[in-house]
Structures are given as C-alpha cells and as structure tokens.
Motif scaffolding. Structure first.
Motif, PDB file in Angstrom:
ATOM      1  N   VAL A 423       5.102   5.106   8.684  1.00  0.00           N
ATOM      2  CA  VAL A 423       6.196   4.797   7.776  1.00  0.00           C
ATOM      3  C   VAL A 423       5.697   3.905   6.646  1.00  0.00           C
ATOM      4  CG1 VAL A 423       8.539   3.885   7.589  1.00  0.00           C
ATOM      5  CG2 VAL A 423       7.756   4.878   9.745  1.00  0.00           C
ATOM      6  N   LEU A 424       6.136   4.187   5.428  1.00  0.00           N
ATOM      7  CA  LEU A 424       5.903   3.327   4.267  1.00  0.00           C
ATOM      8  C   LEU A 424       7.266   2.982   3.686  1.00  0.00           C
ATOM      9  CD1 LEU A 424       3.204   3.582   1.537  1.00  0.00           C
ATOM     10  CD2 LEU A 424       5.585   3.459   0.838  1.00  0.00           C
ATOM     11  N   SER A 425       7.567   1.691   3.577  1.00  0.00           N
ATOM     12  CA  SER A 425       8.914   1.257   3.187  1.00  0.00           C
ATOM     13  C   SER A 425       8.940   0.467   1.889  1.00  0.00           C
ATOM     14  CB  SER A 425       9.509   0.387   4.304  1.00  0.00           C
ATOM     15  OG  SER A 425       8.637  -0.701   4.610  1.00  0.00           O
ATOM     16  N   SER A 426       7.906   0.568   1.054  1.00  0.00           N
ATOM     17  CA  SER A 426       7.741  -0.294  -0.118  1.00  0.00           C
ATOM     18  C   SER A 426       8.835  -0.080  -1.156  1.00  0.00           C
ATOM     19  CB  SER A 426       6.388  -0.038  -0.762  1.00  0.00           C
ATOM     20  OG  SER A 426       5.333  -0.255   0.145  1.00  0.00           O
ATOM     21  N   VAL A 427       9.068  -1.137  -1.948  1.00  0.00           N
ATOM     22  CA  VAL A 427       9.924  -1.032  -3.122  1.00  0.00           C
ATOM     23  C   VAL A 427       9.087  -1.036  -4.393  1.00  0.00           C
ATOM     24  CG1 VAL A 427      11.957  -2.028  -2.042  1.00  0.00           C
ATOM     25  CG2 VAL A 427      10.288  -3.531  -3.114  1.00  0.00           C
ATOM     26  N   VAL A 428       7.842  -1.498  -4.306  1.00  0.00           N
ATOM     27  CA  VAL A 428       6.889  -1.458  -5.417  1.00  0.00           C
ATOM     28  C   VAL A 428       5.563  -0.976  -4.853  1.00  0.00           C
ATOM     29  CG1 VAL A 428       5.634  -2.764  -7.166  1.00  0.00           C
ATOM     30  CG2 VAL A 428       8.011  -3.336  -6.674  1.00  0.00           C
ATOM     31  N   GLU A 429       4.980   0.014  -5.469  1.00  0.00           N
ATOM     32  CA  GLU A 429       3.725   0.564  -4.980  1.00  0.00           C
ATOM     33  C   GLU A 429       3.004   1.240  -6.136  1.00  0.00           C
ATOM     34  OE1 GLU A 429       1.175   0.559  -2.069  1.00  0.00           O
ATOM     35  OE2 GLU A 429       3.218   0.437  -1.275  1.00  0.00           O
ATOM     36  N   GLY A 430       1.717   1.044  -6.220  1.00  0.00           N
ATOM     37  CA  GLY A 430       0.913   1.787  -7.188  1.00  0.00           C
ATOM     38  C   GLY A 430       0.430   3.065  -6.533  1.00  0.00           C
ATOM     39  N   PHE A 431      -0.861   3.076  -6.189  1.00  0.00           N
ATOM     40  CA  PHE A 431      -1.403   4.196  -5.428  1.00  0.00           C
ATOM     41  C   PHE A 431      -1.363   3.814  -3.953  1.00  0.00           C
ATOM     42  CE2 PHE A 431      -4.689   6.758  -3.475  1.00  0.00           C
ATOM     43  CZ  PHE A 431      -4.478   8.003  -4.045  1.00  0.00           C
ATOM     44  N   PRO A 432      -0.605   4.529  -3.128  1.00  0.00           N
ATOM     45  CA  PRO A 432      -0.385   4.118  -1.729  1.00  0.00           C
ATOM     46  C   PRO A 432      -1.581   4.436  -0.834  1.00  0.00           C
ATOM     47  CG  PRO A 432       0.762   6.164  -2.170  1.00  0.00           C
ATOM     48  CD  PRO A 432       0.143   5.752  -3.478  1.00  0.00           C
ATOM     49  N   ILE A 433      -2.500   3.497  -0.728  1.00  0.00           N
ATOM     50  CA  ILE A 433      -3.731   3.714   0.033  1.00  0.00           C
ATOM     51  C   ILE A 433      -3.430   3.975   1.510  1.00  0.00           C
ATOM     52  CG2 ILE A 433      -5.846   2.576   0.824  1.00  0.00           C
ATOM     53  CD1 ILE A 433      -5.998   1.190  -1.870  1.00  0.00           C
ATOM     54  N   SER A 434      -2.506   3.203   2.081  1.00  0.00           N
ATOM     55  CA  SER A 434      -2.202   3.389   3.500  1.00  0.00           C
ATOM     56  C   SER A 434      -1.656   4.783   3.777  1.00  0.00           C
ATOM     57  CB  SER A 434      -1.208   2.337   3.969  1.00  0.00           C
ATOM     58  OG  SER A 434       0.026   2.461   3.282  1.00  0.00           O
ATOM     59  N   LEU A 435      -0.959   5.345   2.807  1.00  0.00           N
ATOM     60  CA  LEU A 435      -0.421   6.691   2.973  1.00  0.00           C
ATOM     61  C   LEU A 435      -1.551   7.716   3.028  1.00  0.00           C
ATOM     62  CD1 LEU A 435       2.417   7.808   3.250  1.00  0.00           C
ATOM     63  CD2 LEU A 435       2.446   8.214   0.790  1.00  0.00           C
ATOM     64  N   VAL A 436      -2.546   7.560   2.177  1.00  0.00           N
ATOM     65  CA  VAL A 436      -3.690   8.479   2.191  1.00  0.00           C
ATOM     66  C   VAL A 436      -4.462   8.350   3.495  1.00  0.00           C
ATOM     67  CG1 VAL A 436      -5.837   9.111   1.031  1.00  0.00           C
ATOM     68  CG2 VAL A 436      -3.844   8.446  -0.319  1.00  0.00           C
ATOM     69  N   GLU A 437      -4.622   7.115   3.974  1.00  0.00           N
ATOM     70  CA  GLU A 437      -5.319   6.909   5.250  1.00  0.00           C
ATOM     71  C   GLU A 437      -4.576   7.611   6.387  1.00  0.00           C
ATOM     72  OE1 GLU A 437      -7.248   2.533   4.196  1.00  0.00           O
ATOM     73  OE2 GLU A 437      -5.351   2.675   5.275  1.00  0.00           O
ATOM     74  N   ALA A 438      -3.253   7.533   6.383  1.00  0.00           N
ATOM     75  CA  ALA A 438      -2.467   8.232   7.393  1.00  0.00           C
ATOM     76  C   ALA A 438      -2.645   9.743   7.276  1.00  0.00           C
ATOM     77  CB  ALA A 438      -0.988   7.860   7.251  1.00  0.00           C
ATOM     78  N   MET A 439      -2.750  10.246   6.063  1.00  0.00           N
ATOM     79  CA  MET A 439      -2.965  11.674   5.856  1.00  0.00           C
ATOM     80  C   MET A 439      -4.337  12.096   6.373  1.00  0.00           C
ATOM     81  SD  MET A 439      -1.311  11.858   2.027  1.00  0.00           S
ATOM     82  CE  MET A 439      -1.634  13.602   1.711  1.00  0.00           C
ATOM     83  N   PHE A 440      -5.374  11.285   6.145  1.00  0.00           N
ATOM     84  CA  PHE A 440      -6.694  11.579   6.706  1.00  0.00           C
ATOM     85  C   PHE A 440      -6.628  11.671   8.234  1.00  0.00           C
ATOM     86  CE2 PHE A 440      -8.890   9.689   2.803  1.00  0.00           C
ATOM     87  CZ  PHE A 440      -9.306  10.924   2.352  1.00  0.00           C
ATOM     88  N   CYS A 441      -5.741  10.888   8.846  1.00  0.00           N
ATOM     89  CA  CYS A 441      -5.595  10.899  10.299  1.00  0.00           C
ATOM     90  C   CYS A 441      -4.698  12.025  10.794  1.00  0.00           C
ATOM     91  CB  CYS A 441      -5.035   9.558  10.772  1.00  0.00           C
ATOM     92  SG  CYS A 441      -6.170   8.171  10.578  1.00  0.00           S
ATOM     93  N   GLY A 442      -4.197  12.840   9.877  1.00  0.00           N
ATOM     94  CA  GLY A 442      -3.348  13.958  10.278  1.00  0.00           C
ATOM     95  C   GLY A 442      -1.984  13.529  10.773  1.00  0.00           C
ATOM     96  N   ARG A 443      -1.452  12.474  10.195  1.00  0.00           N
ATOM     97  CA  ARG A 443      -0.176  11.945  10.630  1.00  0.00           C
ATOM     98  C   ARG A 443       0.982  12.428   9.751  1.00  0.00           C
ATOM     99  NH1 ARG A 443      -2.360  11.729  14.312  1.00  0.00           N
ATOM    100  NH2 ARG A 443      -2.308  10.324  16.085  1.00  0.00           N
ATOM    101  N   ALA A 444       2.107  12.721  10.382  1.00  0.00           N
ATOM    102  CA  ALA A 444       3.344  12.952   9.640  1.00  0.00           C
ATOM    103  C   ALA A 444       3.834  11.613   9.109  1.00  0.00           C
ATOM    104  CB  ALA A 444       4.392  13.581  10.544  1.00  0.00           C
ATOM    105  N   THR A 445       4.391  11.607   7.915  1.00  0.00           N
ATOM    106  CA  THR A 445       4.759  10.353   7.263  1.00  0.00           C
ATOM    107  C   THR A 445       6.193  10.396   6.740  1.00  0.00           C
ATOM    108  OG1 THR A 445       3.890  11.119   5.135  1.00  0.00           O
ATOM    109  CG2 THR A 445       2.384   9.883   6.560  1.00  0.00           C
ATOM    110  N   VAL A 446       6.809   9.213   6.704  1.00  0.00           N
ATOM    111  CA  VAL A 446       8.088   9.002   6.033  1.00  0.00           C
ATOM    112  C   VAL A 446       7.870   7.875   5.048  1.00  0.00           C
ATOM    113  CG1 VAL A 446      10.497   8.343   6.275  1.00  0.00           C
ATOM    114  CG2 VAL A 446       9.423   9.770   8.024  1.00  0.00           C
TER     115      VAL A 446
END
Length: 580
Positions: A423-446
């Motif tokens: 889960v990513l719950s930010s209200v301000v974000e540039g390039f979401p690094i944690s989201l890409v890391e989760a994608m590398f791990c093959g994770r579904a994301t919200v």
C-alpha cells in the motif's frame, strides 16, 4: 567523451540527494570520463565524506553553498557601476516576473504568457551573465550581493511601475531576507570553475538537478560554449513552491523568491540542449515553466532489479507472503499520510478481521519525524484498543511498526515479501520508488493518485484518490479477497518494472543522449599547424580515453573565489575505487 557532472547537495557525498542514480550512471558509463563539480549543503554533509568513486572519475571539485566568507574584494568605481547596473536589471526582472506564488500555482505551476516569459527571460539572463562576467573580471560577488546597494536596488524594483502587487508591500526586513536568499543562490557565480582547465575543458555538462546545480552549467555554456543537459527527477521549482508555502514568510518574500526561482528555471530550460524529466508529472511542470517540448526526453530513474529477483521470481508468485497482510514501506513522515492509512485499515478490519498491517520504515530525520511516528503509534493504539498492548511488534496485534534490519525484516526485499498487497498512501510524491520496488517483487499494489503514481503503475495496480480512507480500504479488501487477481497484477507489475525502470535502461538512454548532444555541438578546441591553418584530427580520439596518454587526474577541493587566498590543494590521481 569527458562529462562534467554537476550536483547540489548530492553525489559524491554519502548523504547526498540522487546519490544512487548518479553513482549507477557513472559506473555504468565506464567508456566516458567524468569530472564531478559538487555544491555541498552543510558542514555535516562534507564531514560525512564521499562514496567510493570508480576509476572513470578523473577529479572532484567541491564548493559550499552553506557558507560564504567575504572574499575581501573591494570593487573600484567602474566595477561598482557595473554591479549596480547588472543587479538592478536582475532585480527589475524578478519584480516584473509573472510567476506569482499562490495556492493555485502551488498545485498547478506558474502561468504566464509566452511573450511576458520571453521578456523576463531576456532581462534576467542578460543580468545574470553580466554579474558572472563581473565576478570573473574583478573577483567574487559575496560582498556586493550583501551590500546596502543591493538592498536598495531591490527596493527600487519593488516600487517601480509594473512590479508584482505583493512585492510593492515589501518592507526592509523582507528585502534583507530576499537579498540574503539571492546571494546564497548566486554563489556559484563566484567560483573559479569556468576556465579552460575546469568546465571549459569538458565536452558536456550534465546537471543532476535544476536550480543552483544547473547554474555552473549555464556559465560553462556562456563562457566556453559547453552544451548543457539537465536532469530533474524532482522539479526544483516545484520543491521551492511547496517549501515556501509551508514557511512562515511574508507574502512579499514568497512572491519575490518564487519569481526569482521561476526566472532561473526558465533560463536553465531555455539554454539547455536537452532536458530529461524522470516522469510525465515532472515533464508537465517543466512545460508550464517554459521548457520547449522539443527538448524534453523522459528518462525514468534506474533501479537495481537483482536485489528483488529472489522474491519476484518465485514460481508460485507468492514469495512467501501472508495472504492476510498489508505492507507499507517507506520513510515515516506527514507527506506519507499514515494517519489515513490507519483509519483505512480500521475499515479493512471490519470486512476482513484477520488482516494485519505492517508499517516498515524509519522516521524522517529530526524531531518532526519522531513526533509523527509517535502520533501514528498512539492512533493505532486508539483505533485498536483491545489489541493495543504490544502494538509495536509482530504477533497477534493487527498493526506493527518495524525497521529494516531486525529479525522479522532482515532486508528490503523481505519487507515486500511479507505481505500480499503493498500500500502507498502518500499525499505528496514525486517518483514513487517504493512502488517500483514492490513491482520488482511481483506484488499487487494499492496507491493514492499523486505524483507519478499512475504513470508508474500503468494499469498493473489499483489507484484511489488521496486522503480517502474508505476508497483505500475498499481497494485493499478487493485484492485481499481475490488471490488470482493479485497474482495477475503482480506478474504484470514485475514485467512492467523490468521493462521501464531498470538501471540498464537508464544508462542506455543517457549514453544515447550524450552522443546526440555532442554530435550536434561545434568543436570548440581548435588545433592549428605552424602556418596557423586548422589541423584536422589534431585532437586524437584516444585523448578522451582514460589512460596513460591523458593528463594526470587531479582532485581540487574548495576553490570558490569567496575563499580565495588559500592555496589550492592538489593530490595525486584518485586511486581506483576510492573517494576522499
């Protein structure tokens, strides 16, 4: 080719911004030679030292932005007149700039007509280079920029017809604050980096950020014709607007500083040969700030996929995940909006009582980060009173706060592997690094729809509005109840990340951009024969290849003109793999 890499508060310092991508870029382009020109932000940053540098780094030159001793230069009458004319013109351009900071512009960027932007850019650029030429001819500008004459020039510009409405209300303390800020921003003008043995000798300047980091590149272009490439993974002008909105400054100070940084950004975008935003969100900002669309090339940040391969390549696609666990990974600070995440999780528990939430990360530096973490823990205890005891550890409690490196979370990959949904719950974000890391791990994301999230996800995850706990909860429950959908989204996310966000694609893109810029730039170093005629191939290709036939590699540290008088410290060539 020889690249002058320009940074501000970043590489090669251990604690610098953009340190990782700069280091990966330099190491990945071993066929080129790099000279690093770094502006430091604090004494602490300098004391922490540098990362280990690869052998293709020929030399490093540094200068502080955090301090500037008076260089002792006393301008004569003619020099004072030149300064008054140039700084007066710069102040007039700033006060007439159309980019005013208010609530609408913080969210959408400055708005101005092309004609008005062009007029301001011409005046601002002419004044900027006039000050740079004065610094080169007469010495540093520290004393002049701090002088009473500079403050009076700002005051005249604020009172002139056509000045910004907010600027007309500026009082003496406001003018002093603005003058001090401009003096700090213009310190690179007083450096001695622009001679033939400095940035004048490189084939290309690559600024790792906009703003002050790109200023040496502008001067190298002005004095020596060196082409400039600007990379912005987070738009500096937007960062200034957001910081200014939160600062306790008067409207006059905010308006004048917004206009100054807007004019500087416009000049950088106008003079750059190419601009490489890290995502479409940054690209839109640059276009709104006057960047020519033809100069823009989106280059996504490169990240190491190998460290997440073991989790992402599990044949069952689960990577050992608990199907009833949500995971949040990042730096704990208000912009991440963990408060909404906790309220959302309370809604999730009503639909799926077995669900757990693991919050993995350390608080942001300083007392505010620790205070926010304490507030989040207190809220978790309040929302789950029957299970609040021991809420800080994994067990029967629904919420846990953990840091990477502990027994439960030995690595970053293990953090993502521990949950079924990230889960990513930010209200301000540039390039979401944690989201890409989760994608590398093959994770579904919200994720919340902020910054470049939609661009990064590209349909491989669920996106909800920010500050909407109910929508976040509904999306999480939908994925928790559908393991097949989670598996499909996770596989698609990993494939997308491997295609777009790896170090290899980043390095390949910049290698091509370097060649493109240099191929269309004129040859500046001309070798002639005894009769004065041009000598073809007078500079052999191997002159640009690191080795025994090139000049000795030199490290020079701290030669700003405002610190002139101290002897230059030169050392032997940098040993391979070593920094400071």
């Amino acid at each position: 080719m020889r690249i002058g890499l320009l940074t501000e508060g970043g590489y090669p310092y251990v604690s610098g911004d953009a340190r990782l991508w700069c280091d990966r870029l330099v190491r990945g382009l071993g066929q080129h030679e790099f000279d690093i020109y770094a502006l430091s932000r604090s004494e602490r940053q300098e004391d922490e030292g540098w990362v280990q540098l690869p052998p293709q780094v020929s030399r490093v030159r540094t200068a502080p932005l955090w301090m500037a001793e008076d260089d002792g230069v006393v301008h004569g009458r003619r020099a004072r007149r030149r300064f008054a004319e140039c700084f007066g013109e710069l102040a007039a351009a700033v006060c007439a700039a159309p980019a005013v900071l208010d609530g609408s512009e913080v969210s959408g960027g400055p708005t101005a007509s092309e004609a008005s932007r062009g007029v301001v850019a011409d005046r601002f650029g002419s004044a900027l280079y006039g000050l740079a030429e004065l610094a080169r001819d007469e010495g540093g500008l520290v004393g002049a920029l701090r002088s009473e004459g500079a403050v009076r020039a700002l005051e005249r510009a604020c009172r002139a017809p056509g000045a910004l409405r907010a600027a007309r209300t500026a009082r003496v303390p406001d003018l002093l604050s603005v003058a001090a800020h401009i003096e700090r921003a213009l310190r690179p003008l007083s450096l001695d980096w622009y001679e033939d043995d400095g940035l004048g000798s490189v084939d290309l300047c690559h600024a790792a950020a906009g703003g002050e980091a790109a200023l040496p590149g502008l001067l190298a272009l002005h004095f020596a014709g060196v082409p400039l490439l600007v990379t912005e993974y987070g738009v500096q002008l937007r960062a200034h607007y957001l910081a200014s909105a939160a600062a306790e400054e008067s409207p006059a100070v905010r308006a004048l500083l917004a206009a100054f940084h807007g004019a500087l950004a416009a000049e950088v975008y106008h003079r750059a040969a190419l601009i490489t935003p890290g995502n479409t969100h940054a690209r839109r900002w640059q276009e709104r700030c006057g960047a020519d669309r033809a100069k823009l090339r989106t280059v996504h940040p490169g990240m190491e996929a190998a460290r997440f391969a073991e989790v992402g390549e599990r044949p069952d696609g689960s990577g050992g995940a608990d199907p009833d666990t949500l995971v949040w990974v990042g730096r704990i600070e208000p912009a991440k909006d963990l408060i909404s995440l906790l309220h959302s999780f309370a809604e999730v528990r009503k639909e799926a009582p077995k669900t757990r939430l693991r919050i993995v990360g350390a608080p942001a530096e300083g007392p505010e980060g620790a205070l926010y973490l304490g507030h989040c823990k207190a809220l978790a205890a309040q929302l789950f009173p029957d299970e609040a005891e021991g809420v800080h550890a994994v067990g029967d409690n629904p919420v846990s706060f953990e840091e990477i490196g502990g027994p439960e979370v030995p690595s970053l990959a293990a953090a993502y592997a521990s949950g079924a949904v990230v889960v990513l719950s930010s209200v301000v974000e540039g390039f979401p690094i944690s989201l890409v890391e989760a994608m590398f791990c093959g994770r579904a994301t919200v994720s919340t729809d902020v910054g470049a999230v939609v661009e990064v996800i590209g349909g491989t995850g669920l996106v909800v509005p920010p500050r909407n706990p109910r929508a976040l909860a509904e999306a999480c429950v939908a994925l928790l109840r559908d393991p097949e959908r989670r598996a499909r989204l996770g596989a698609a996310a990993r494939a997308r990340a491997l295609e777009l966000f790896t170090v290899e694609q980043n390095i390949t893109a910049f290698h091509g951009i370097y060649l493109e810029i240099v191929s269309r730039s004129p040859v500046r170093r001309l070798v002639v024969d005894d009769t004065g005629d041009p000598l073809p191939f007078g500079v052999p290709a191997e002159a640009h290849v690191p080795g025994r036939w090139t000049e000795a590699r030199l490290m020079v540290t701290g030669r700003p003109r405002w610190a002139a008088g101290a002897p230059v410290r030169a050392t032997a060539p940098l040993p391979a793999g070593e920094g400071a």
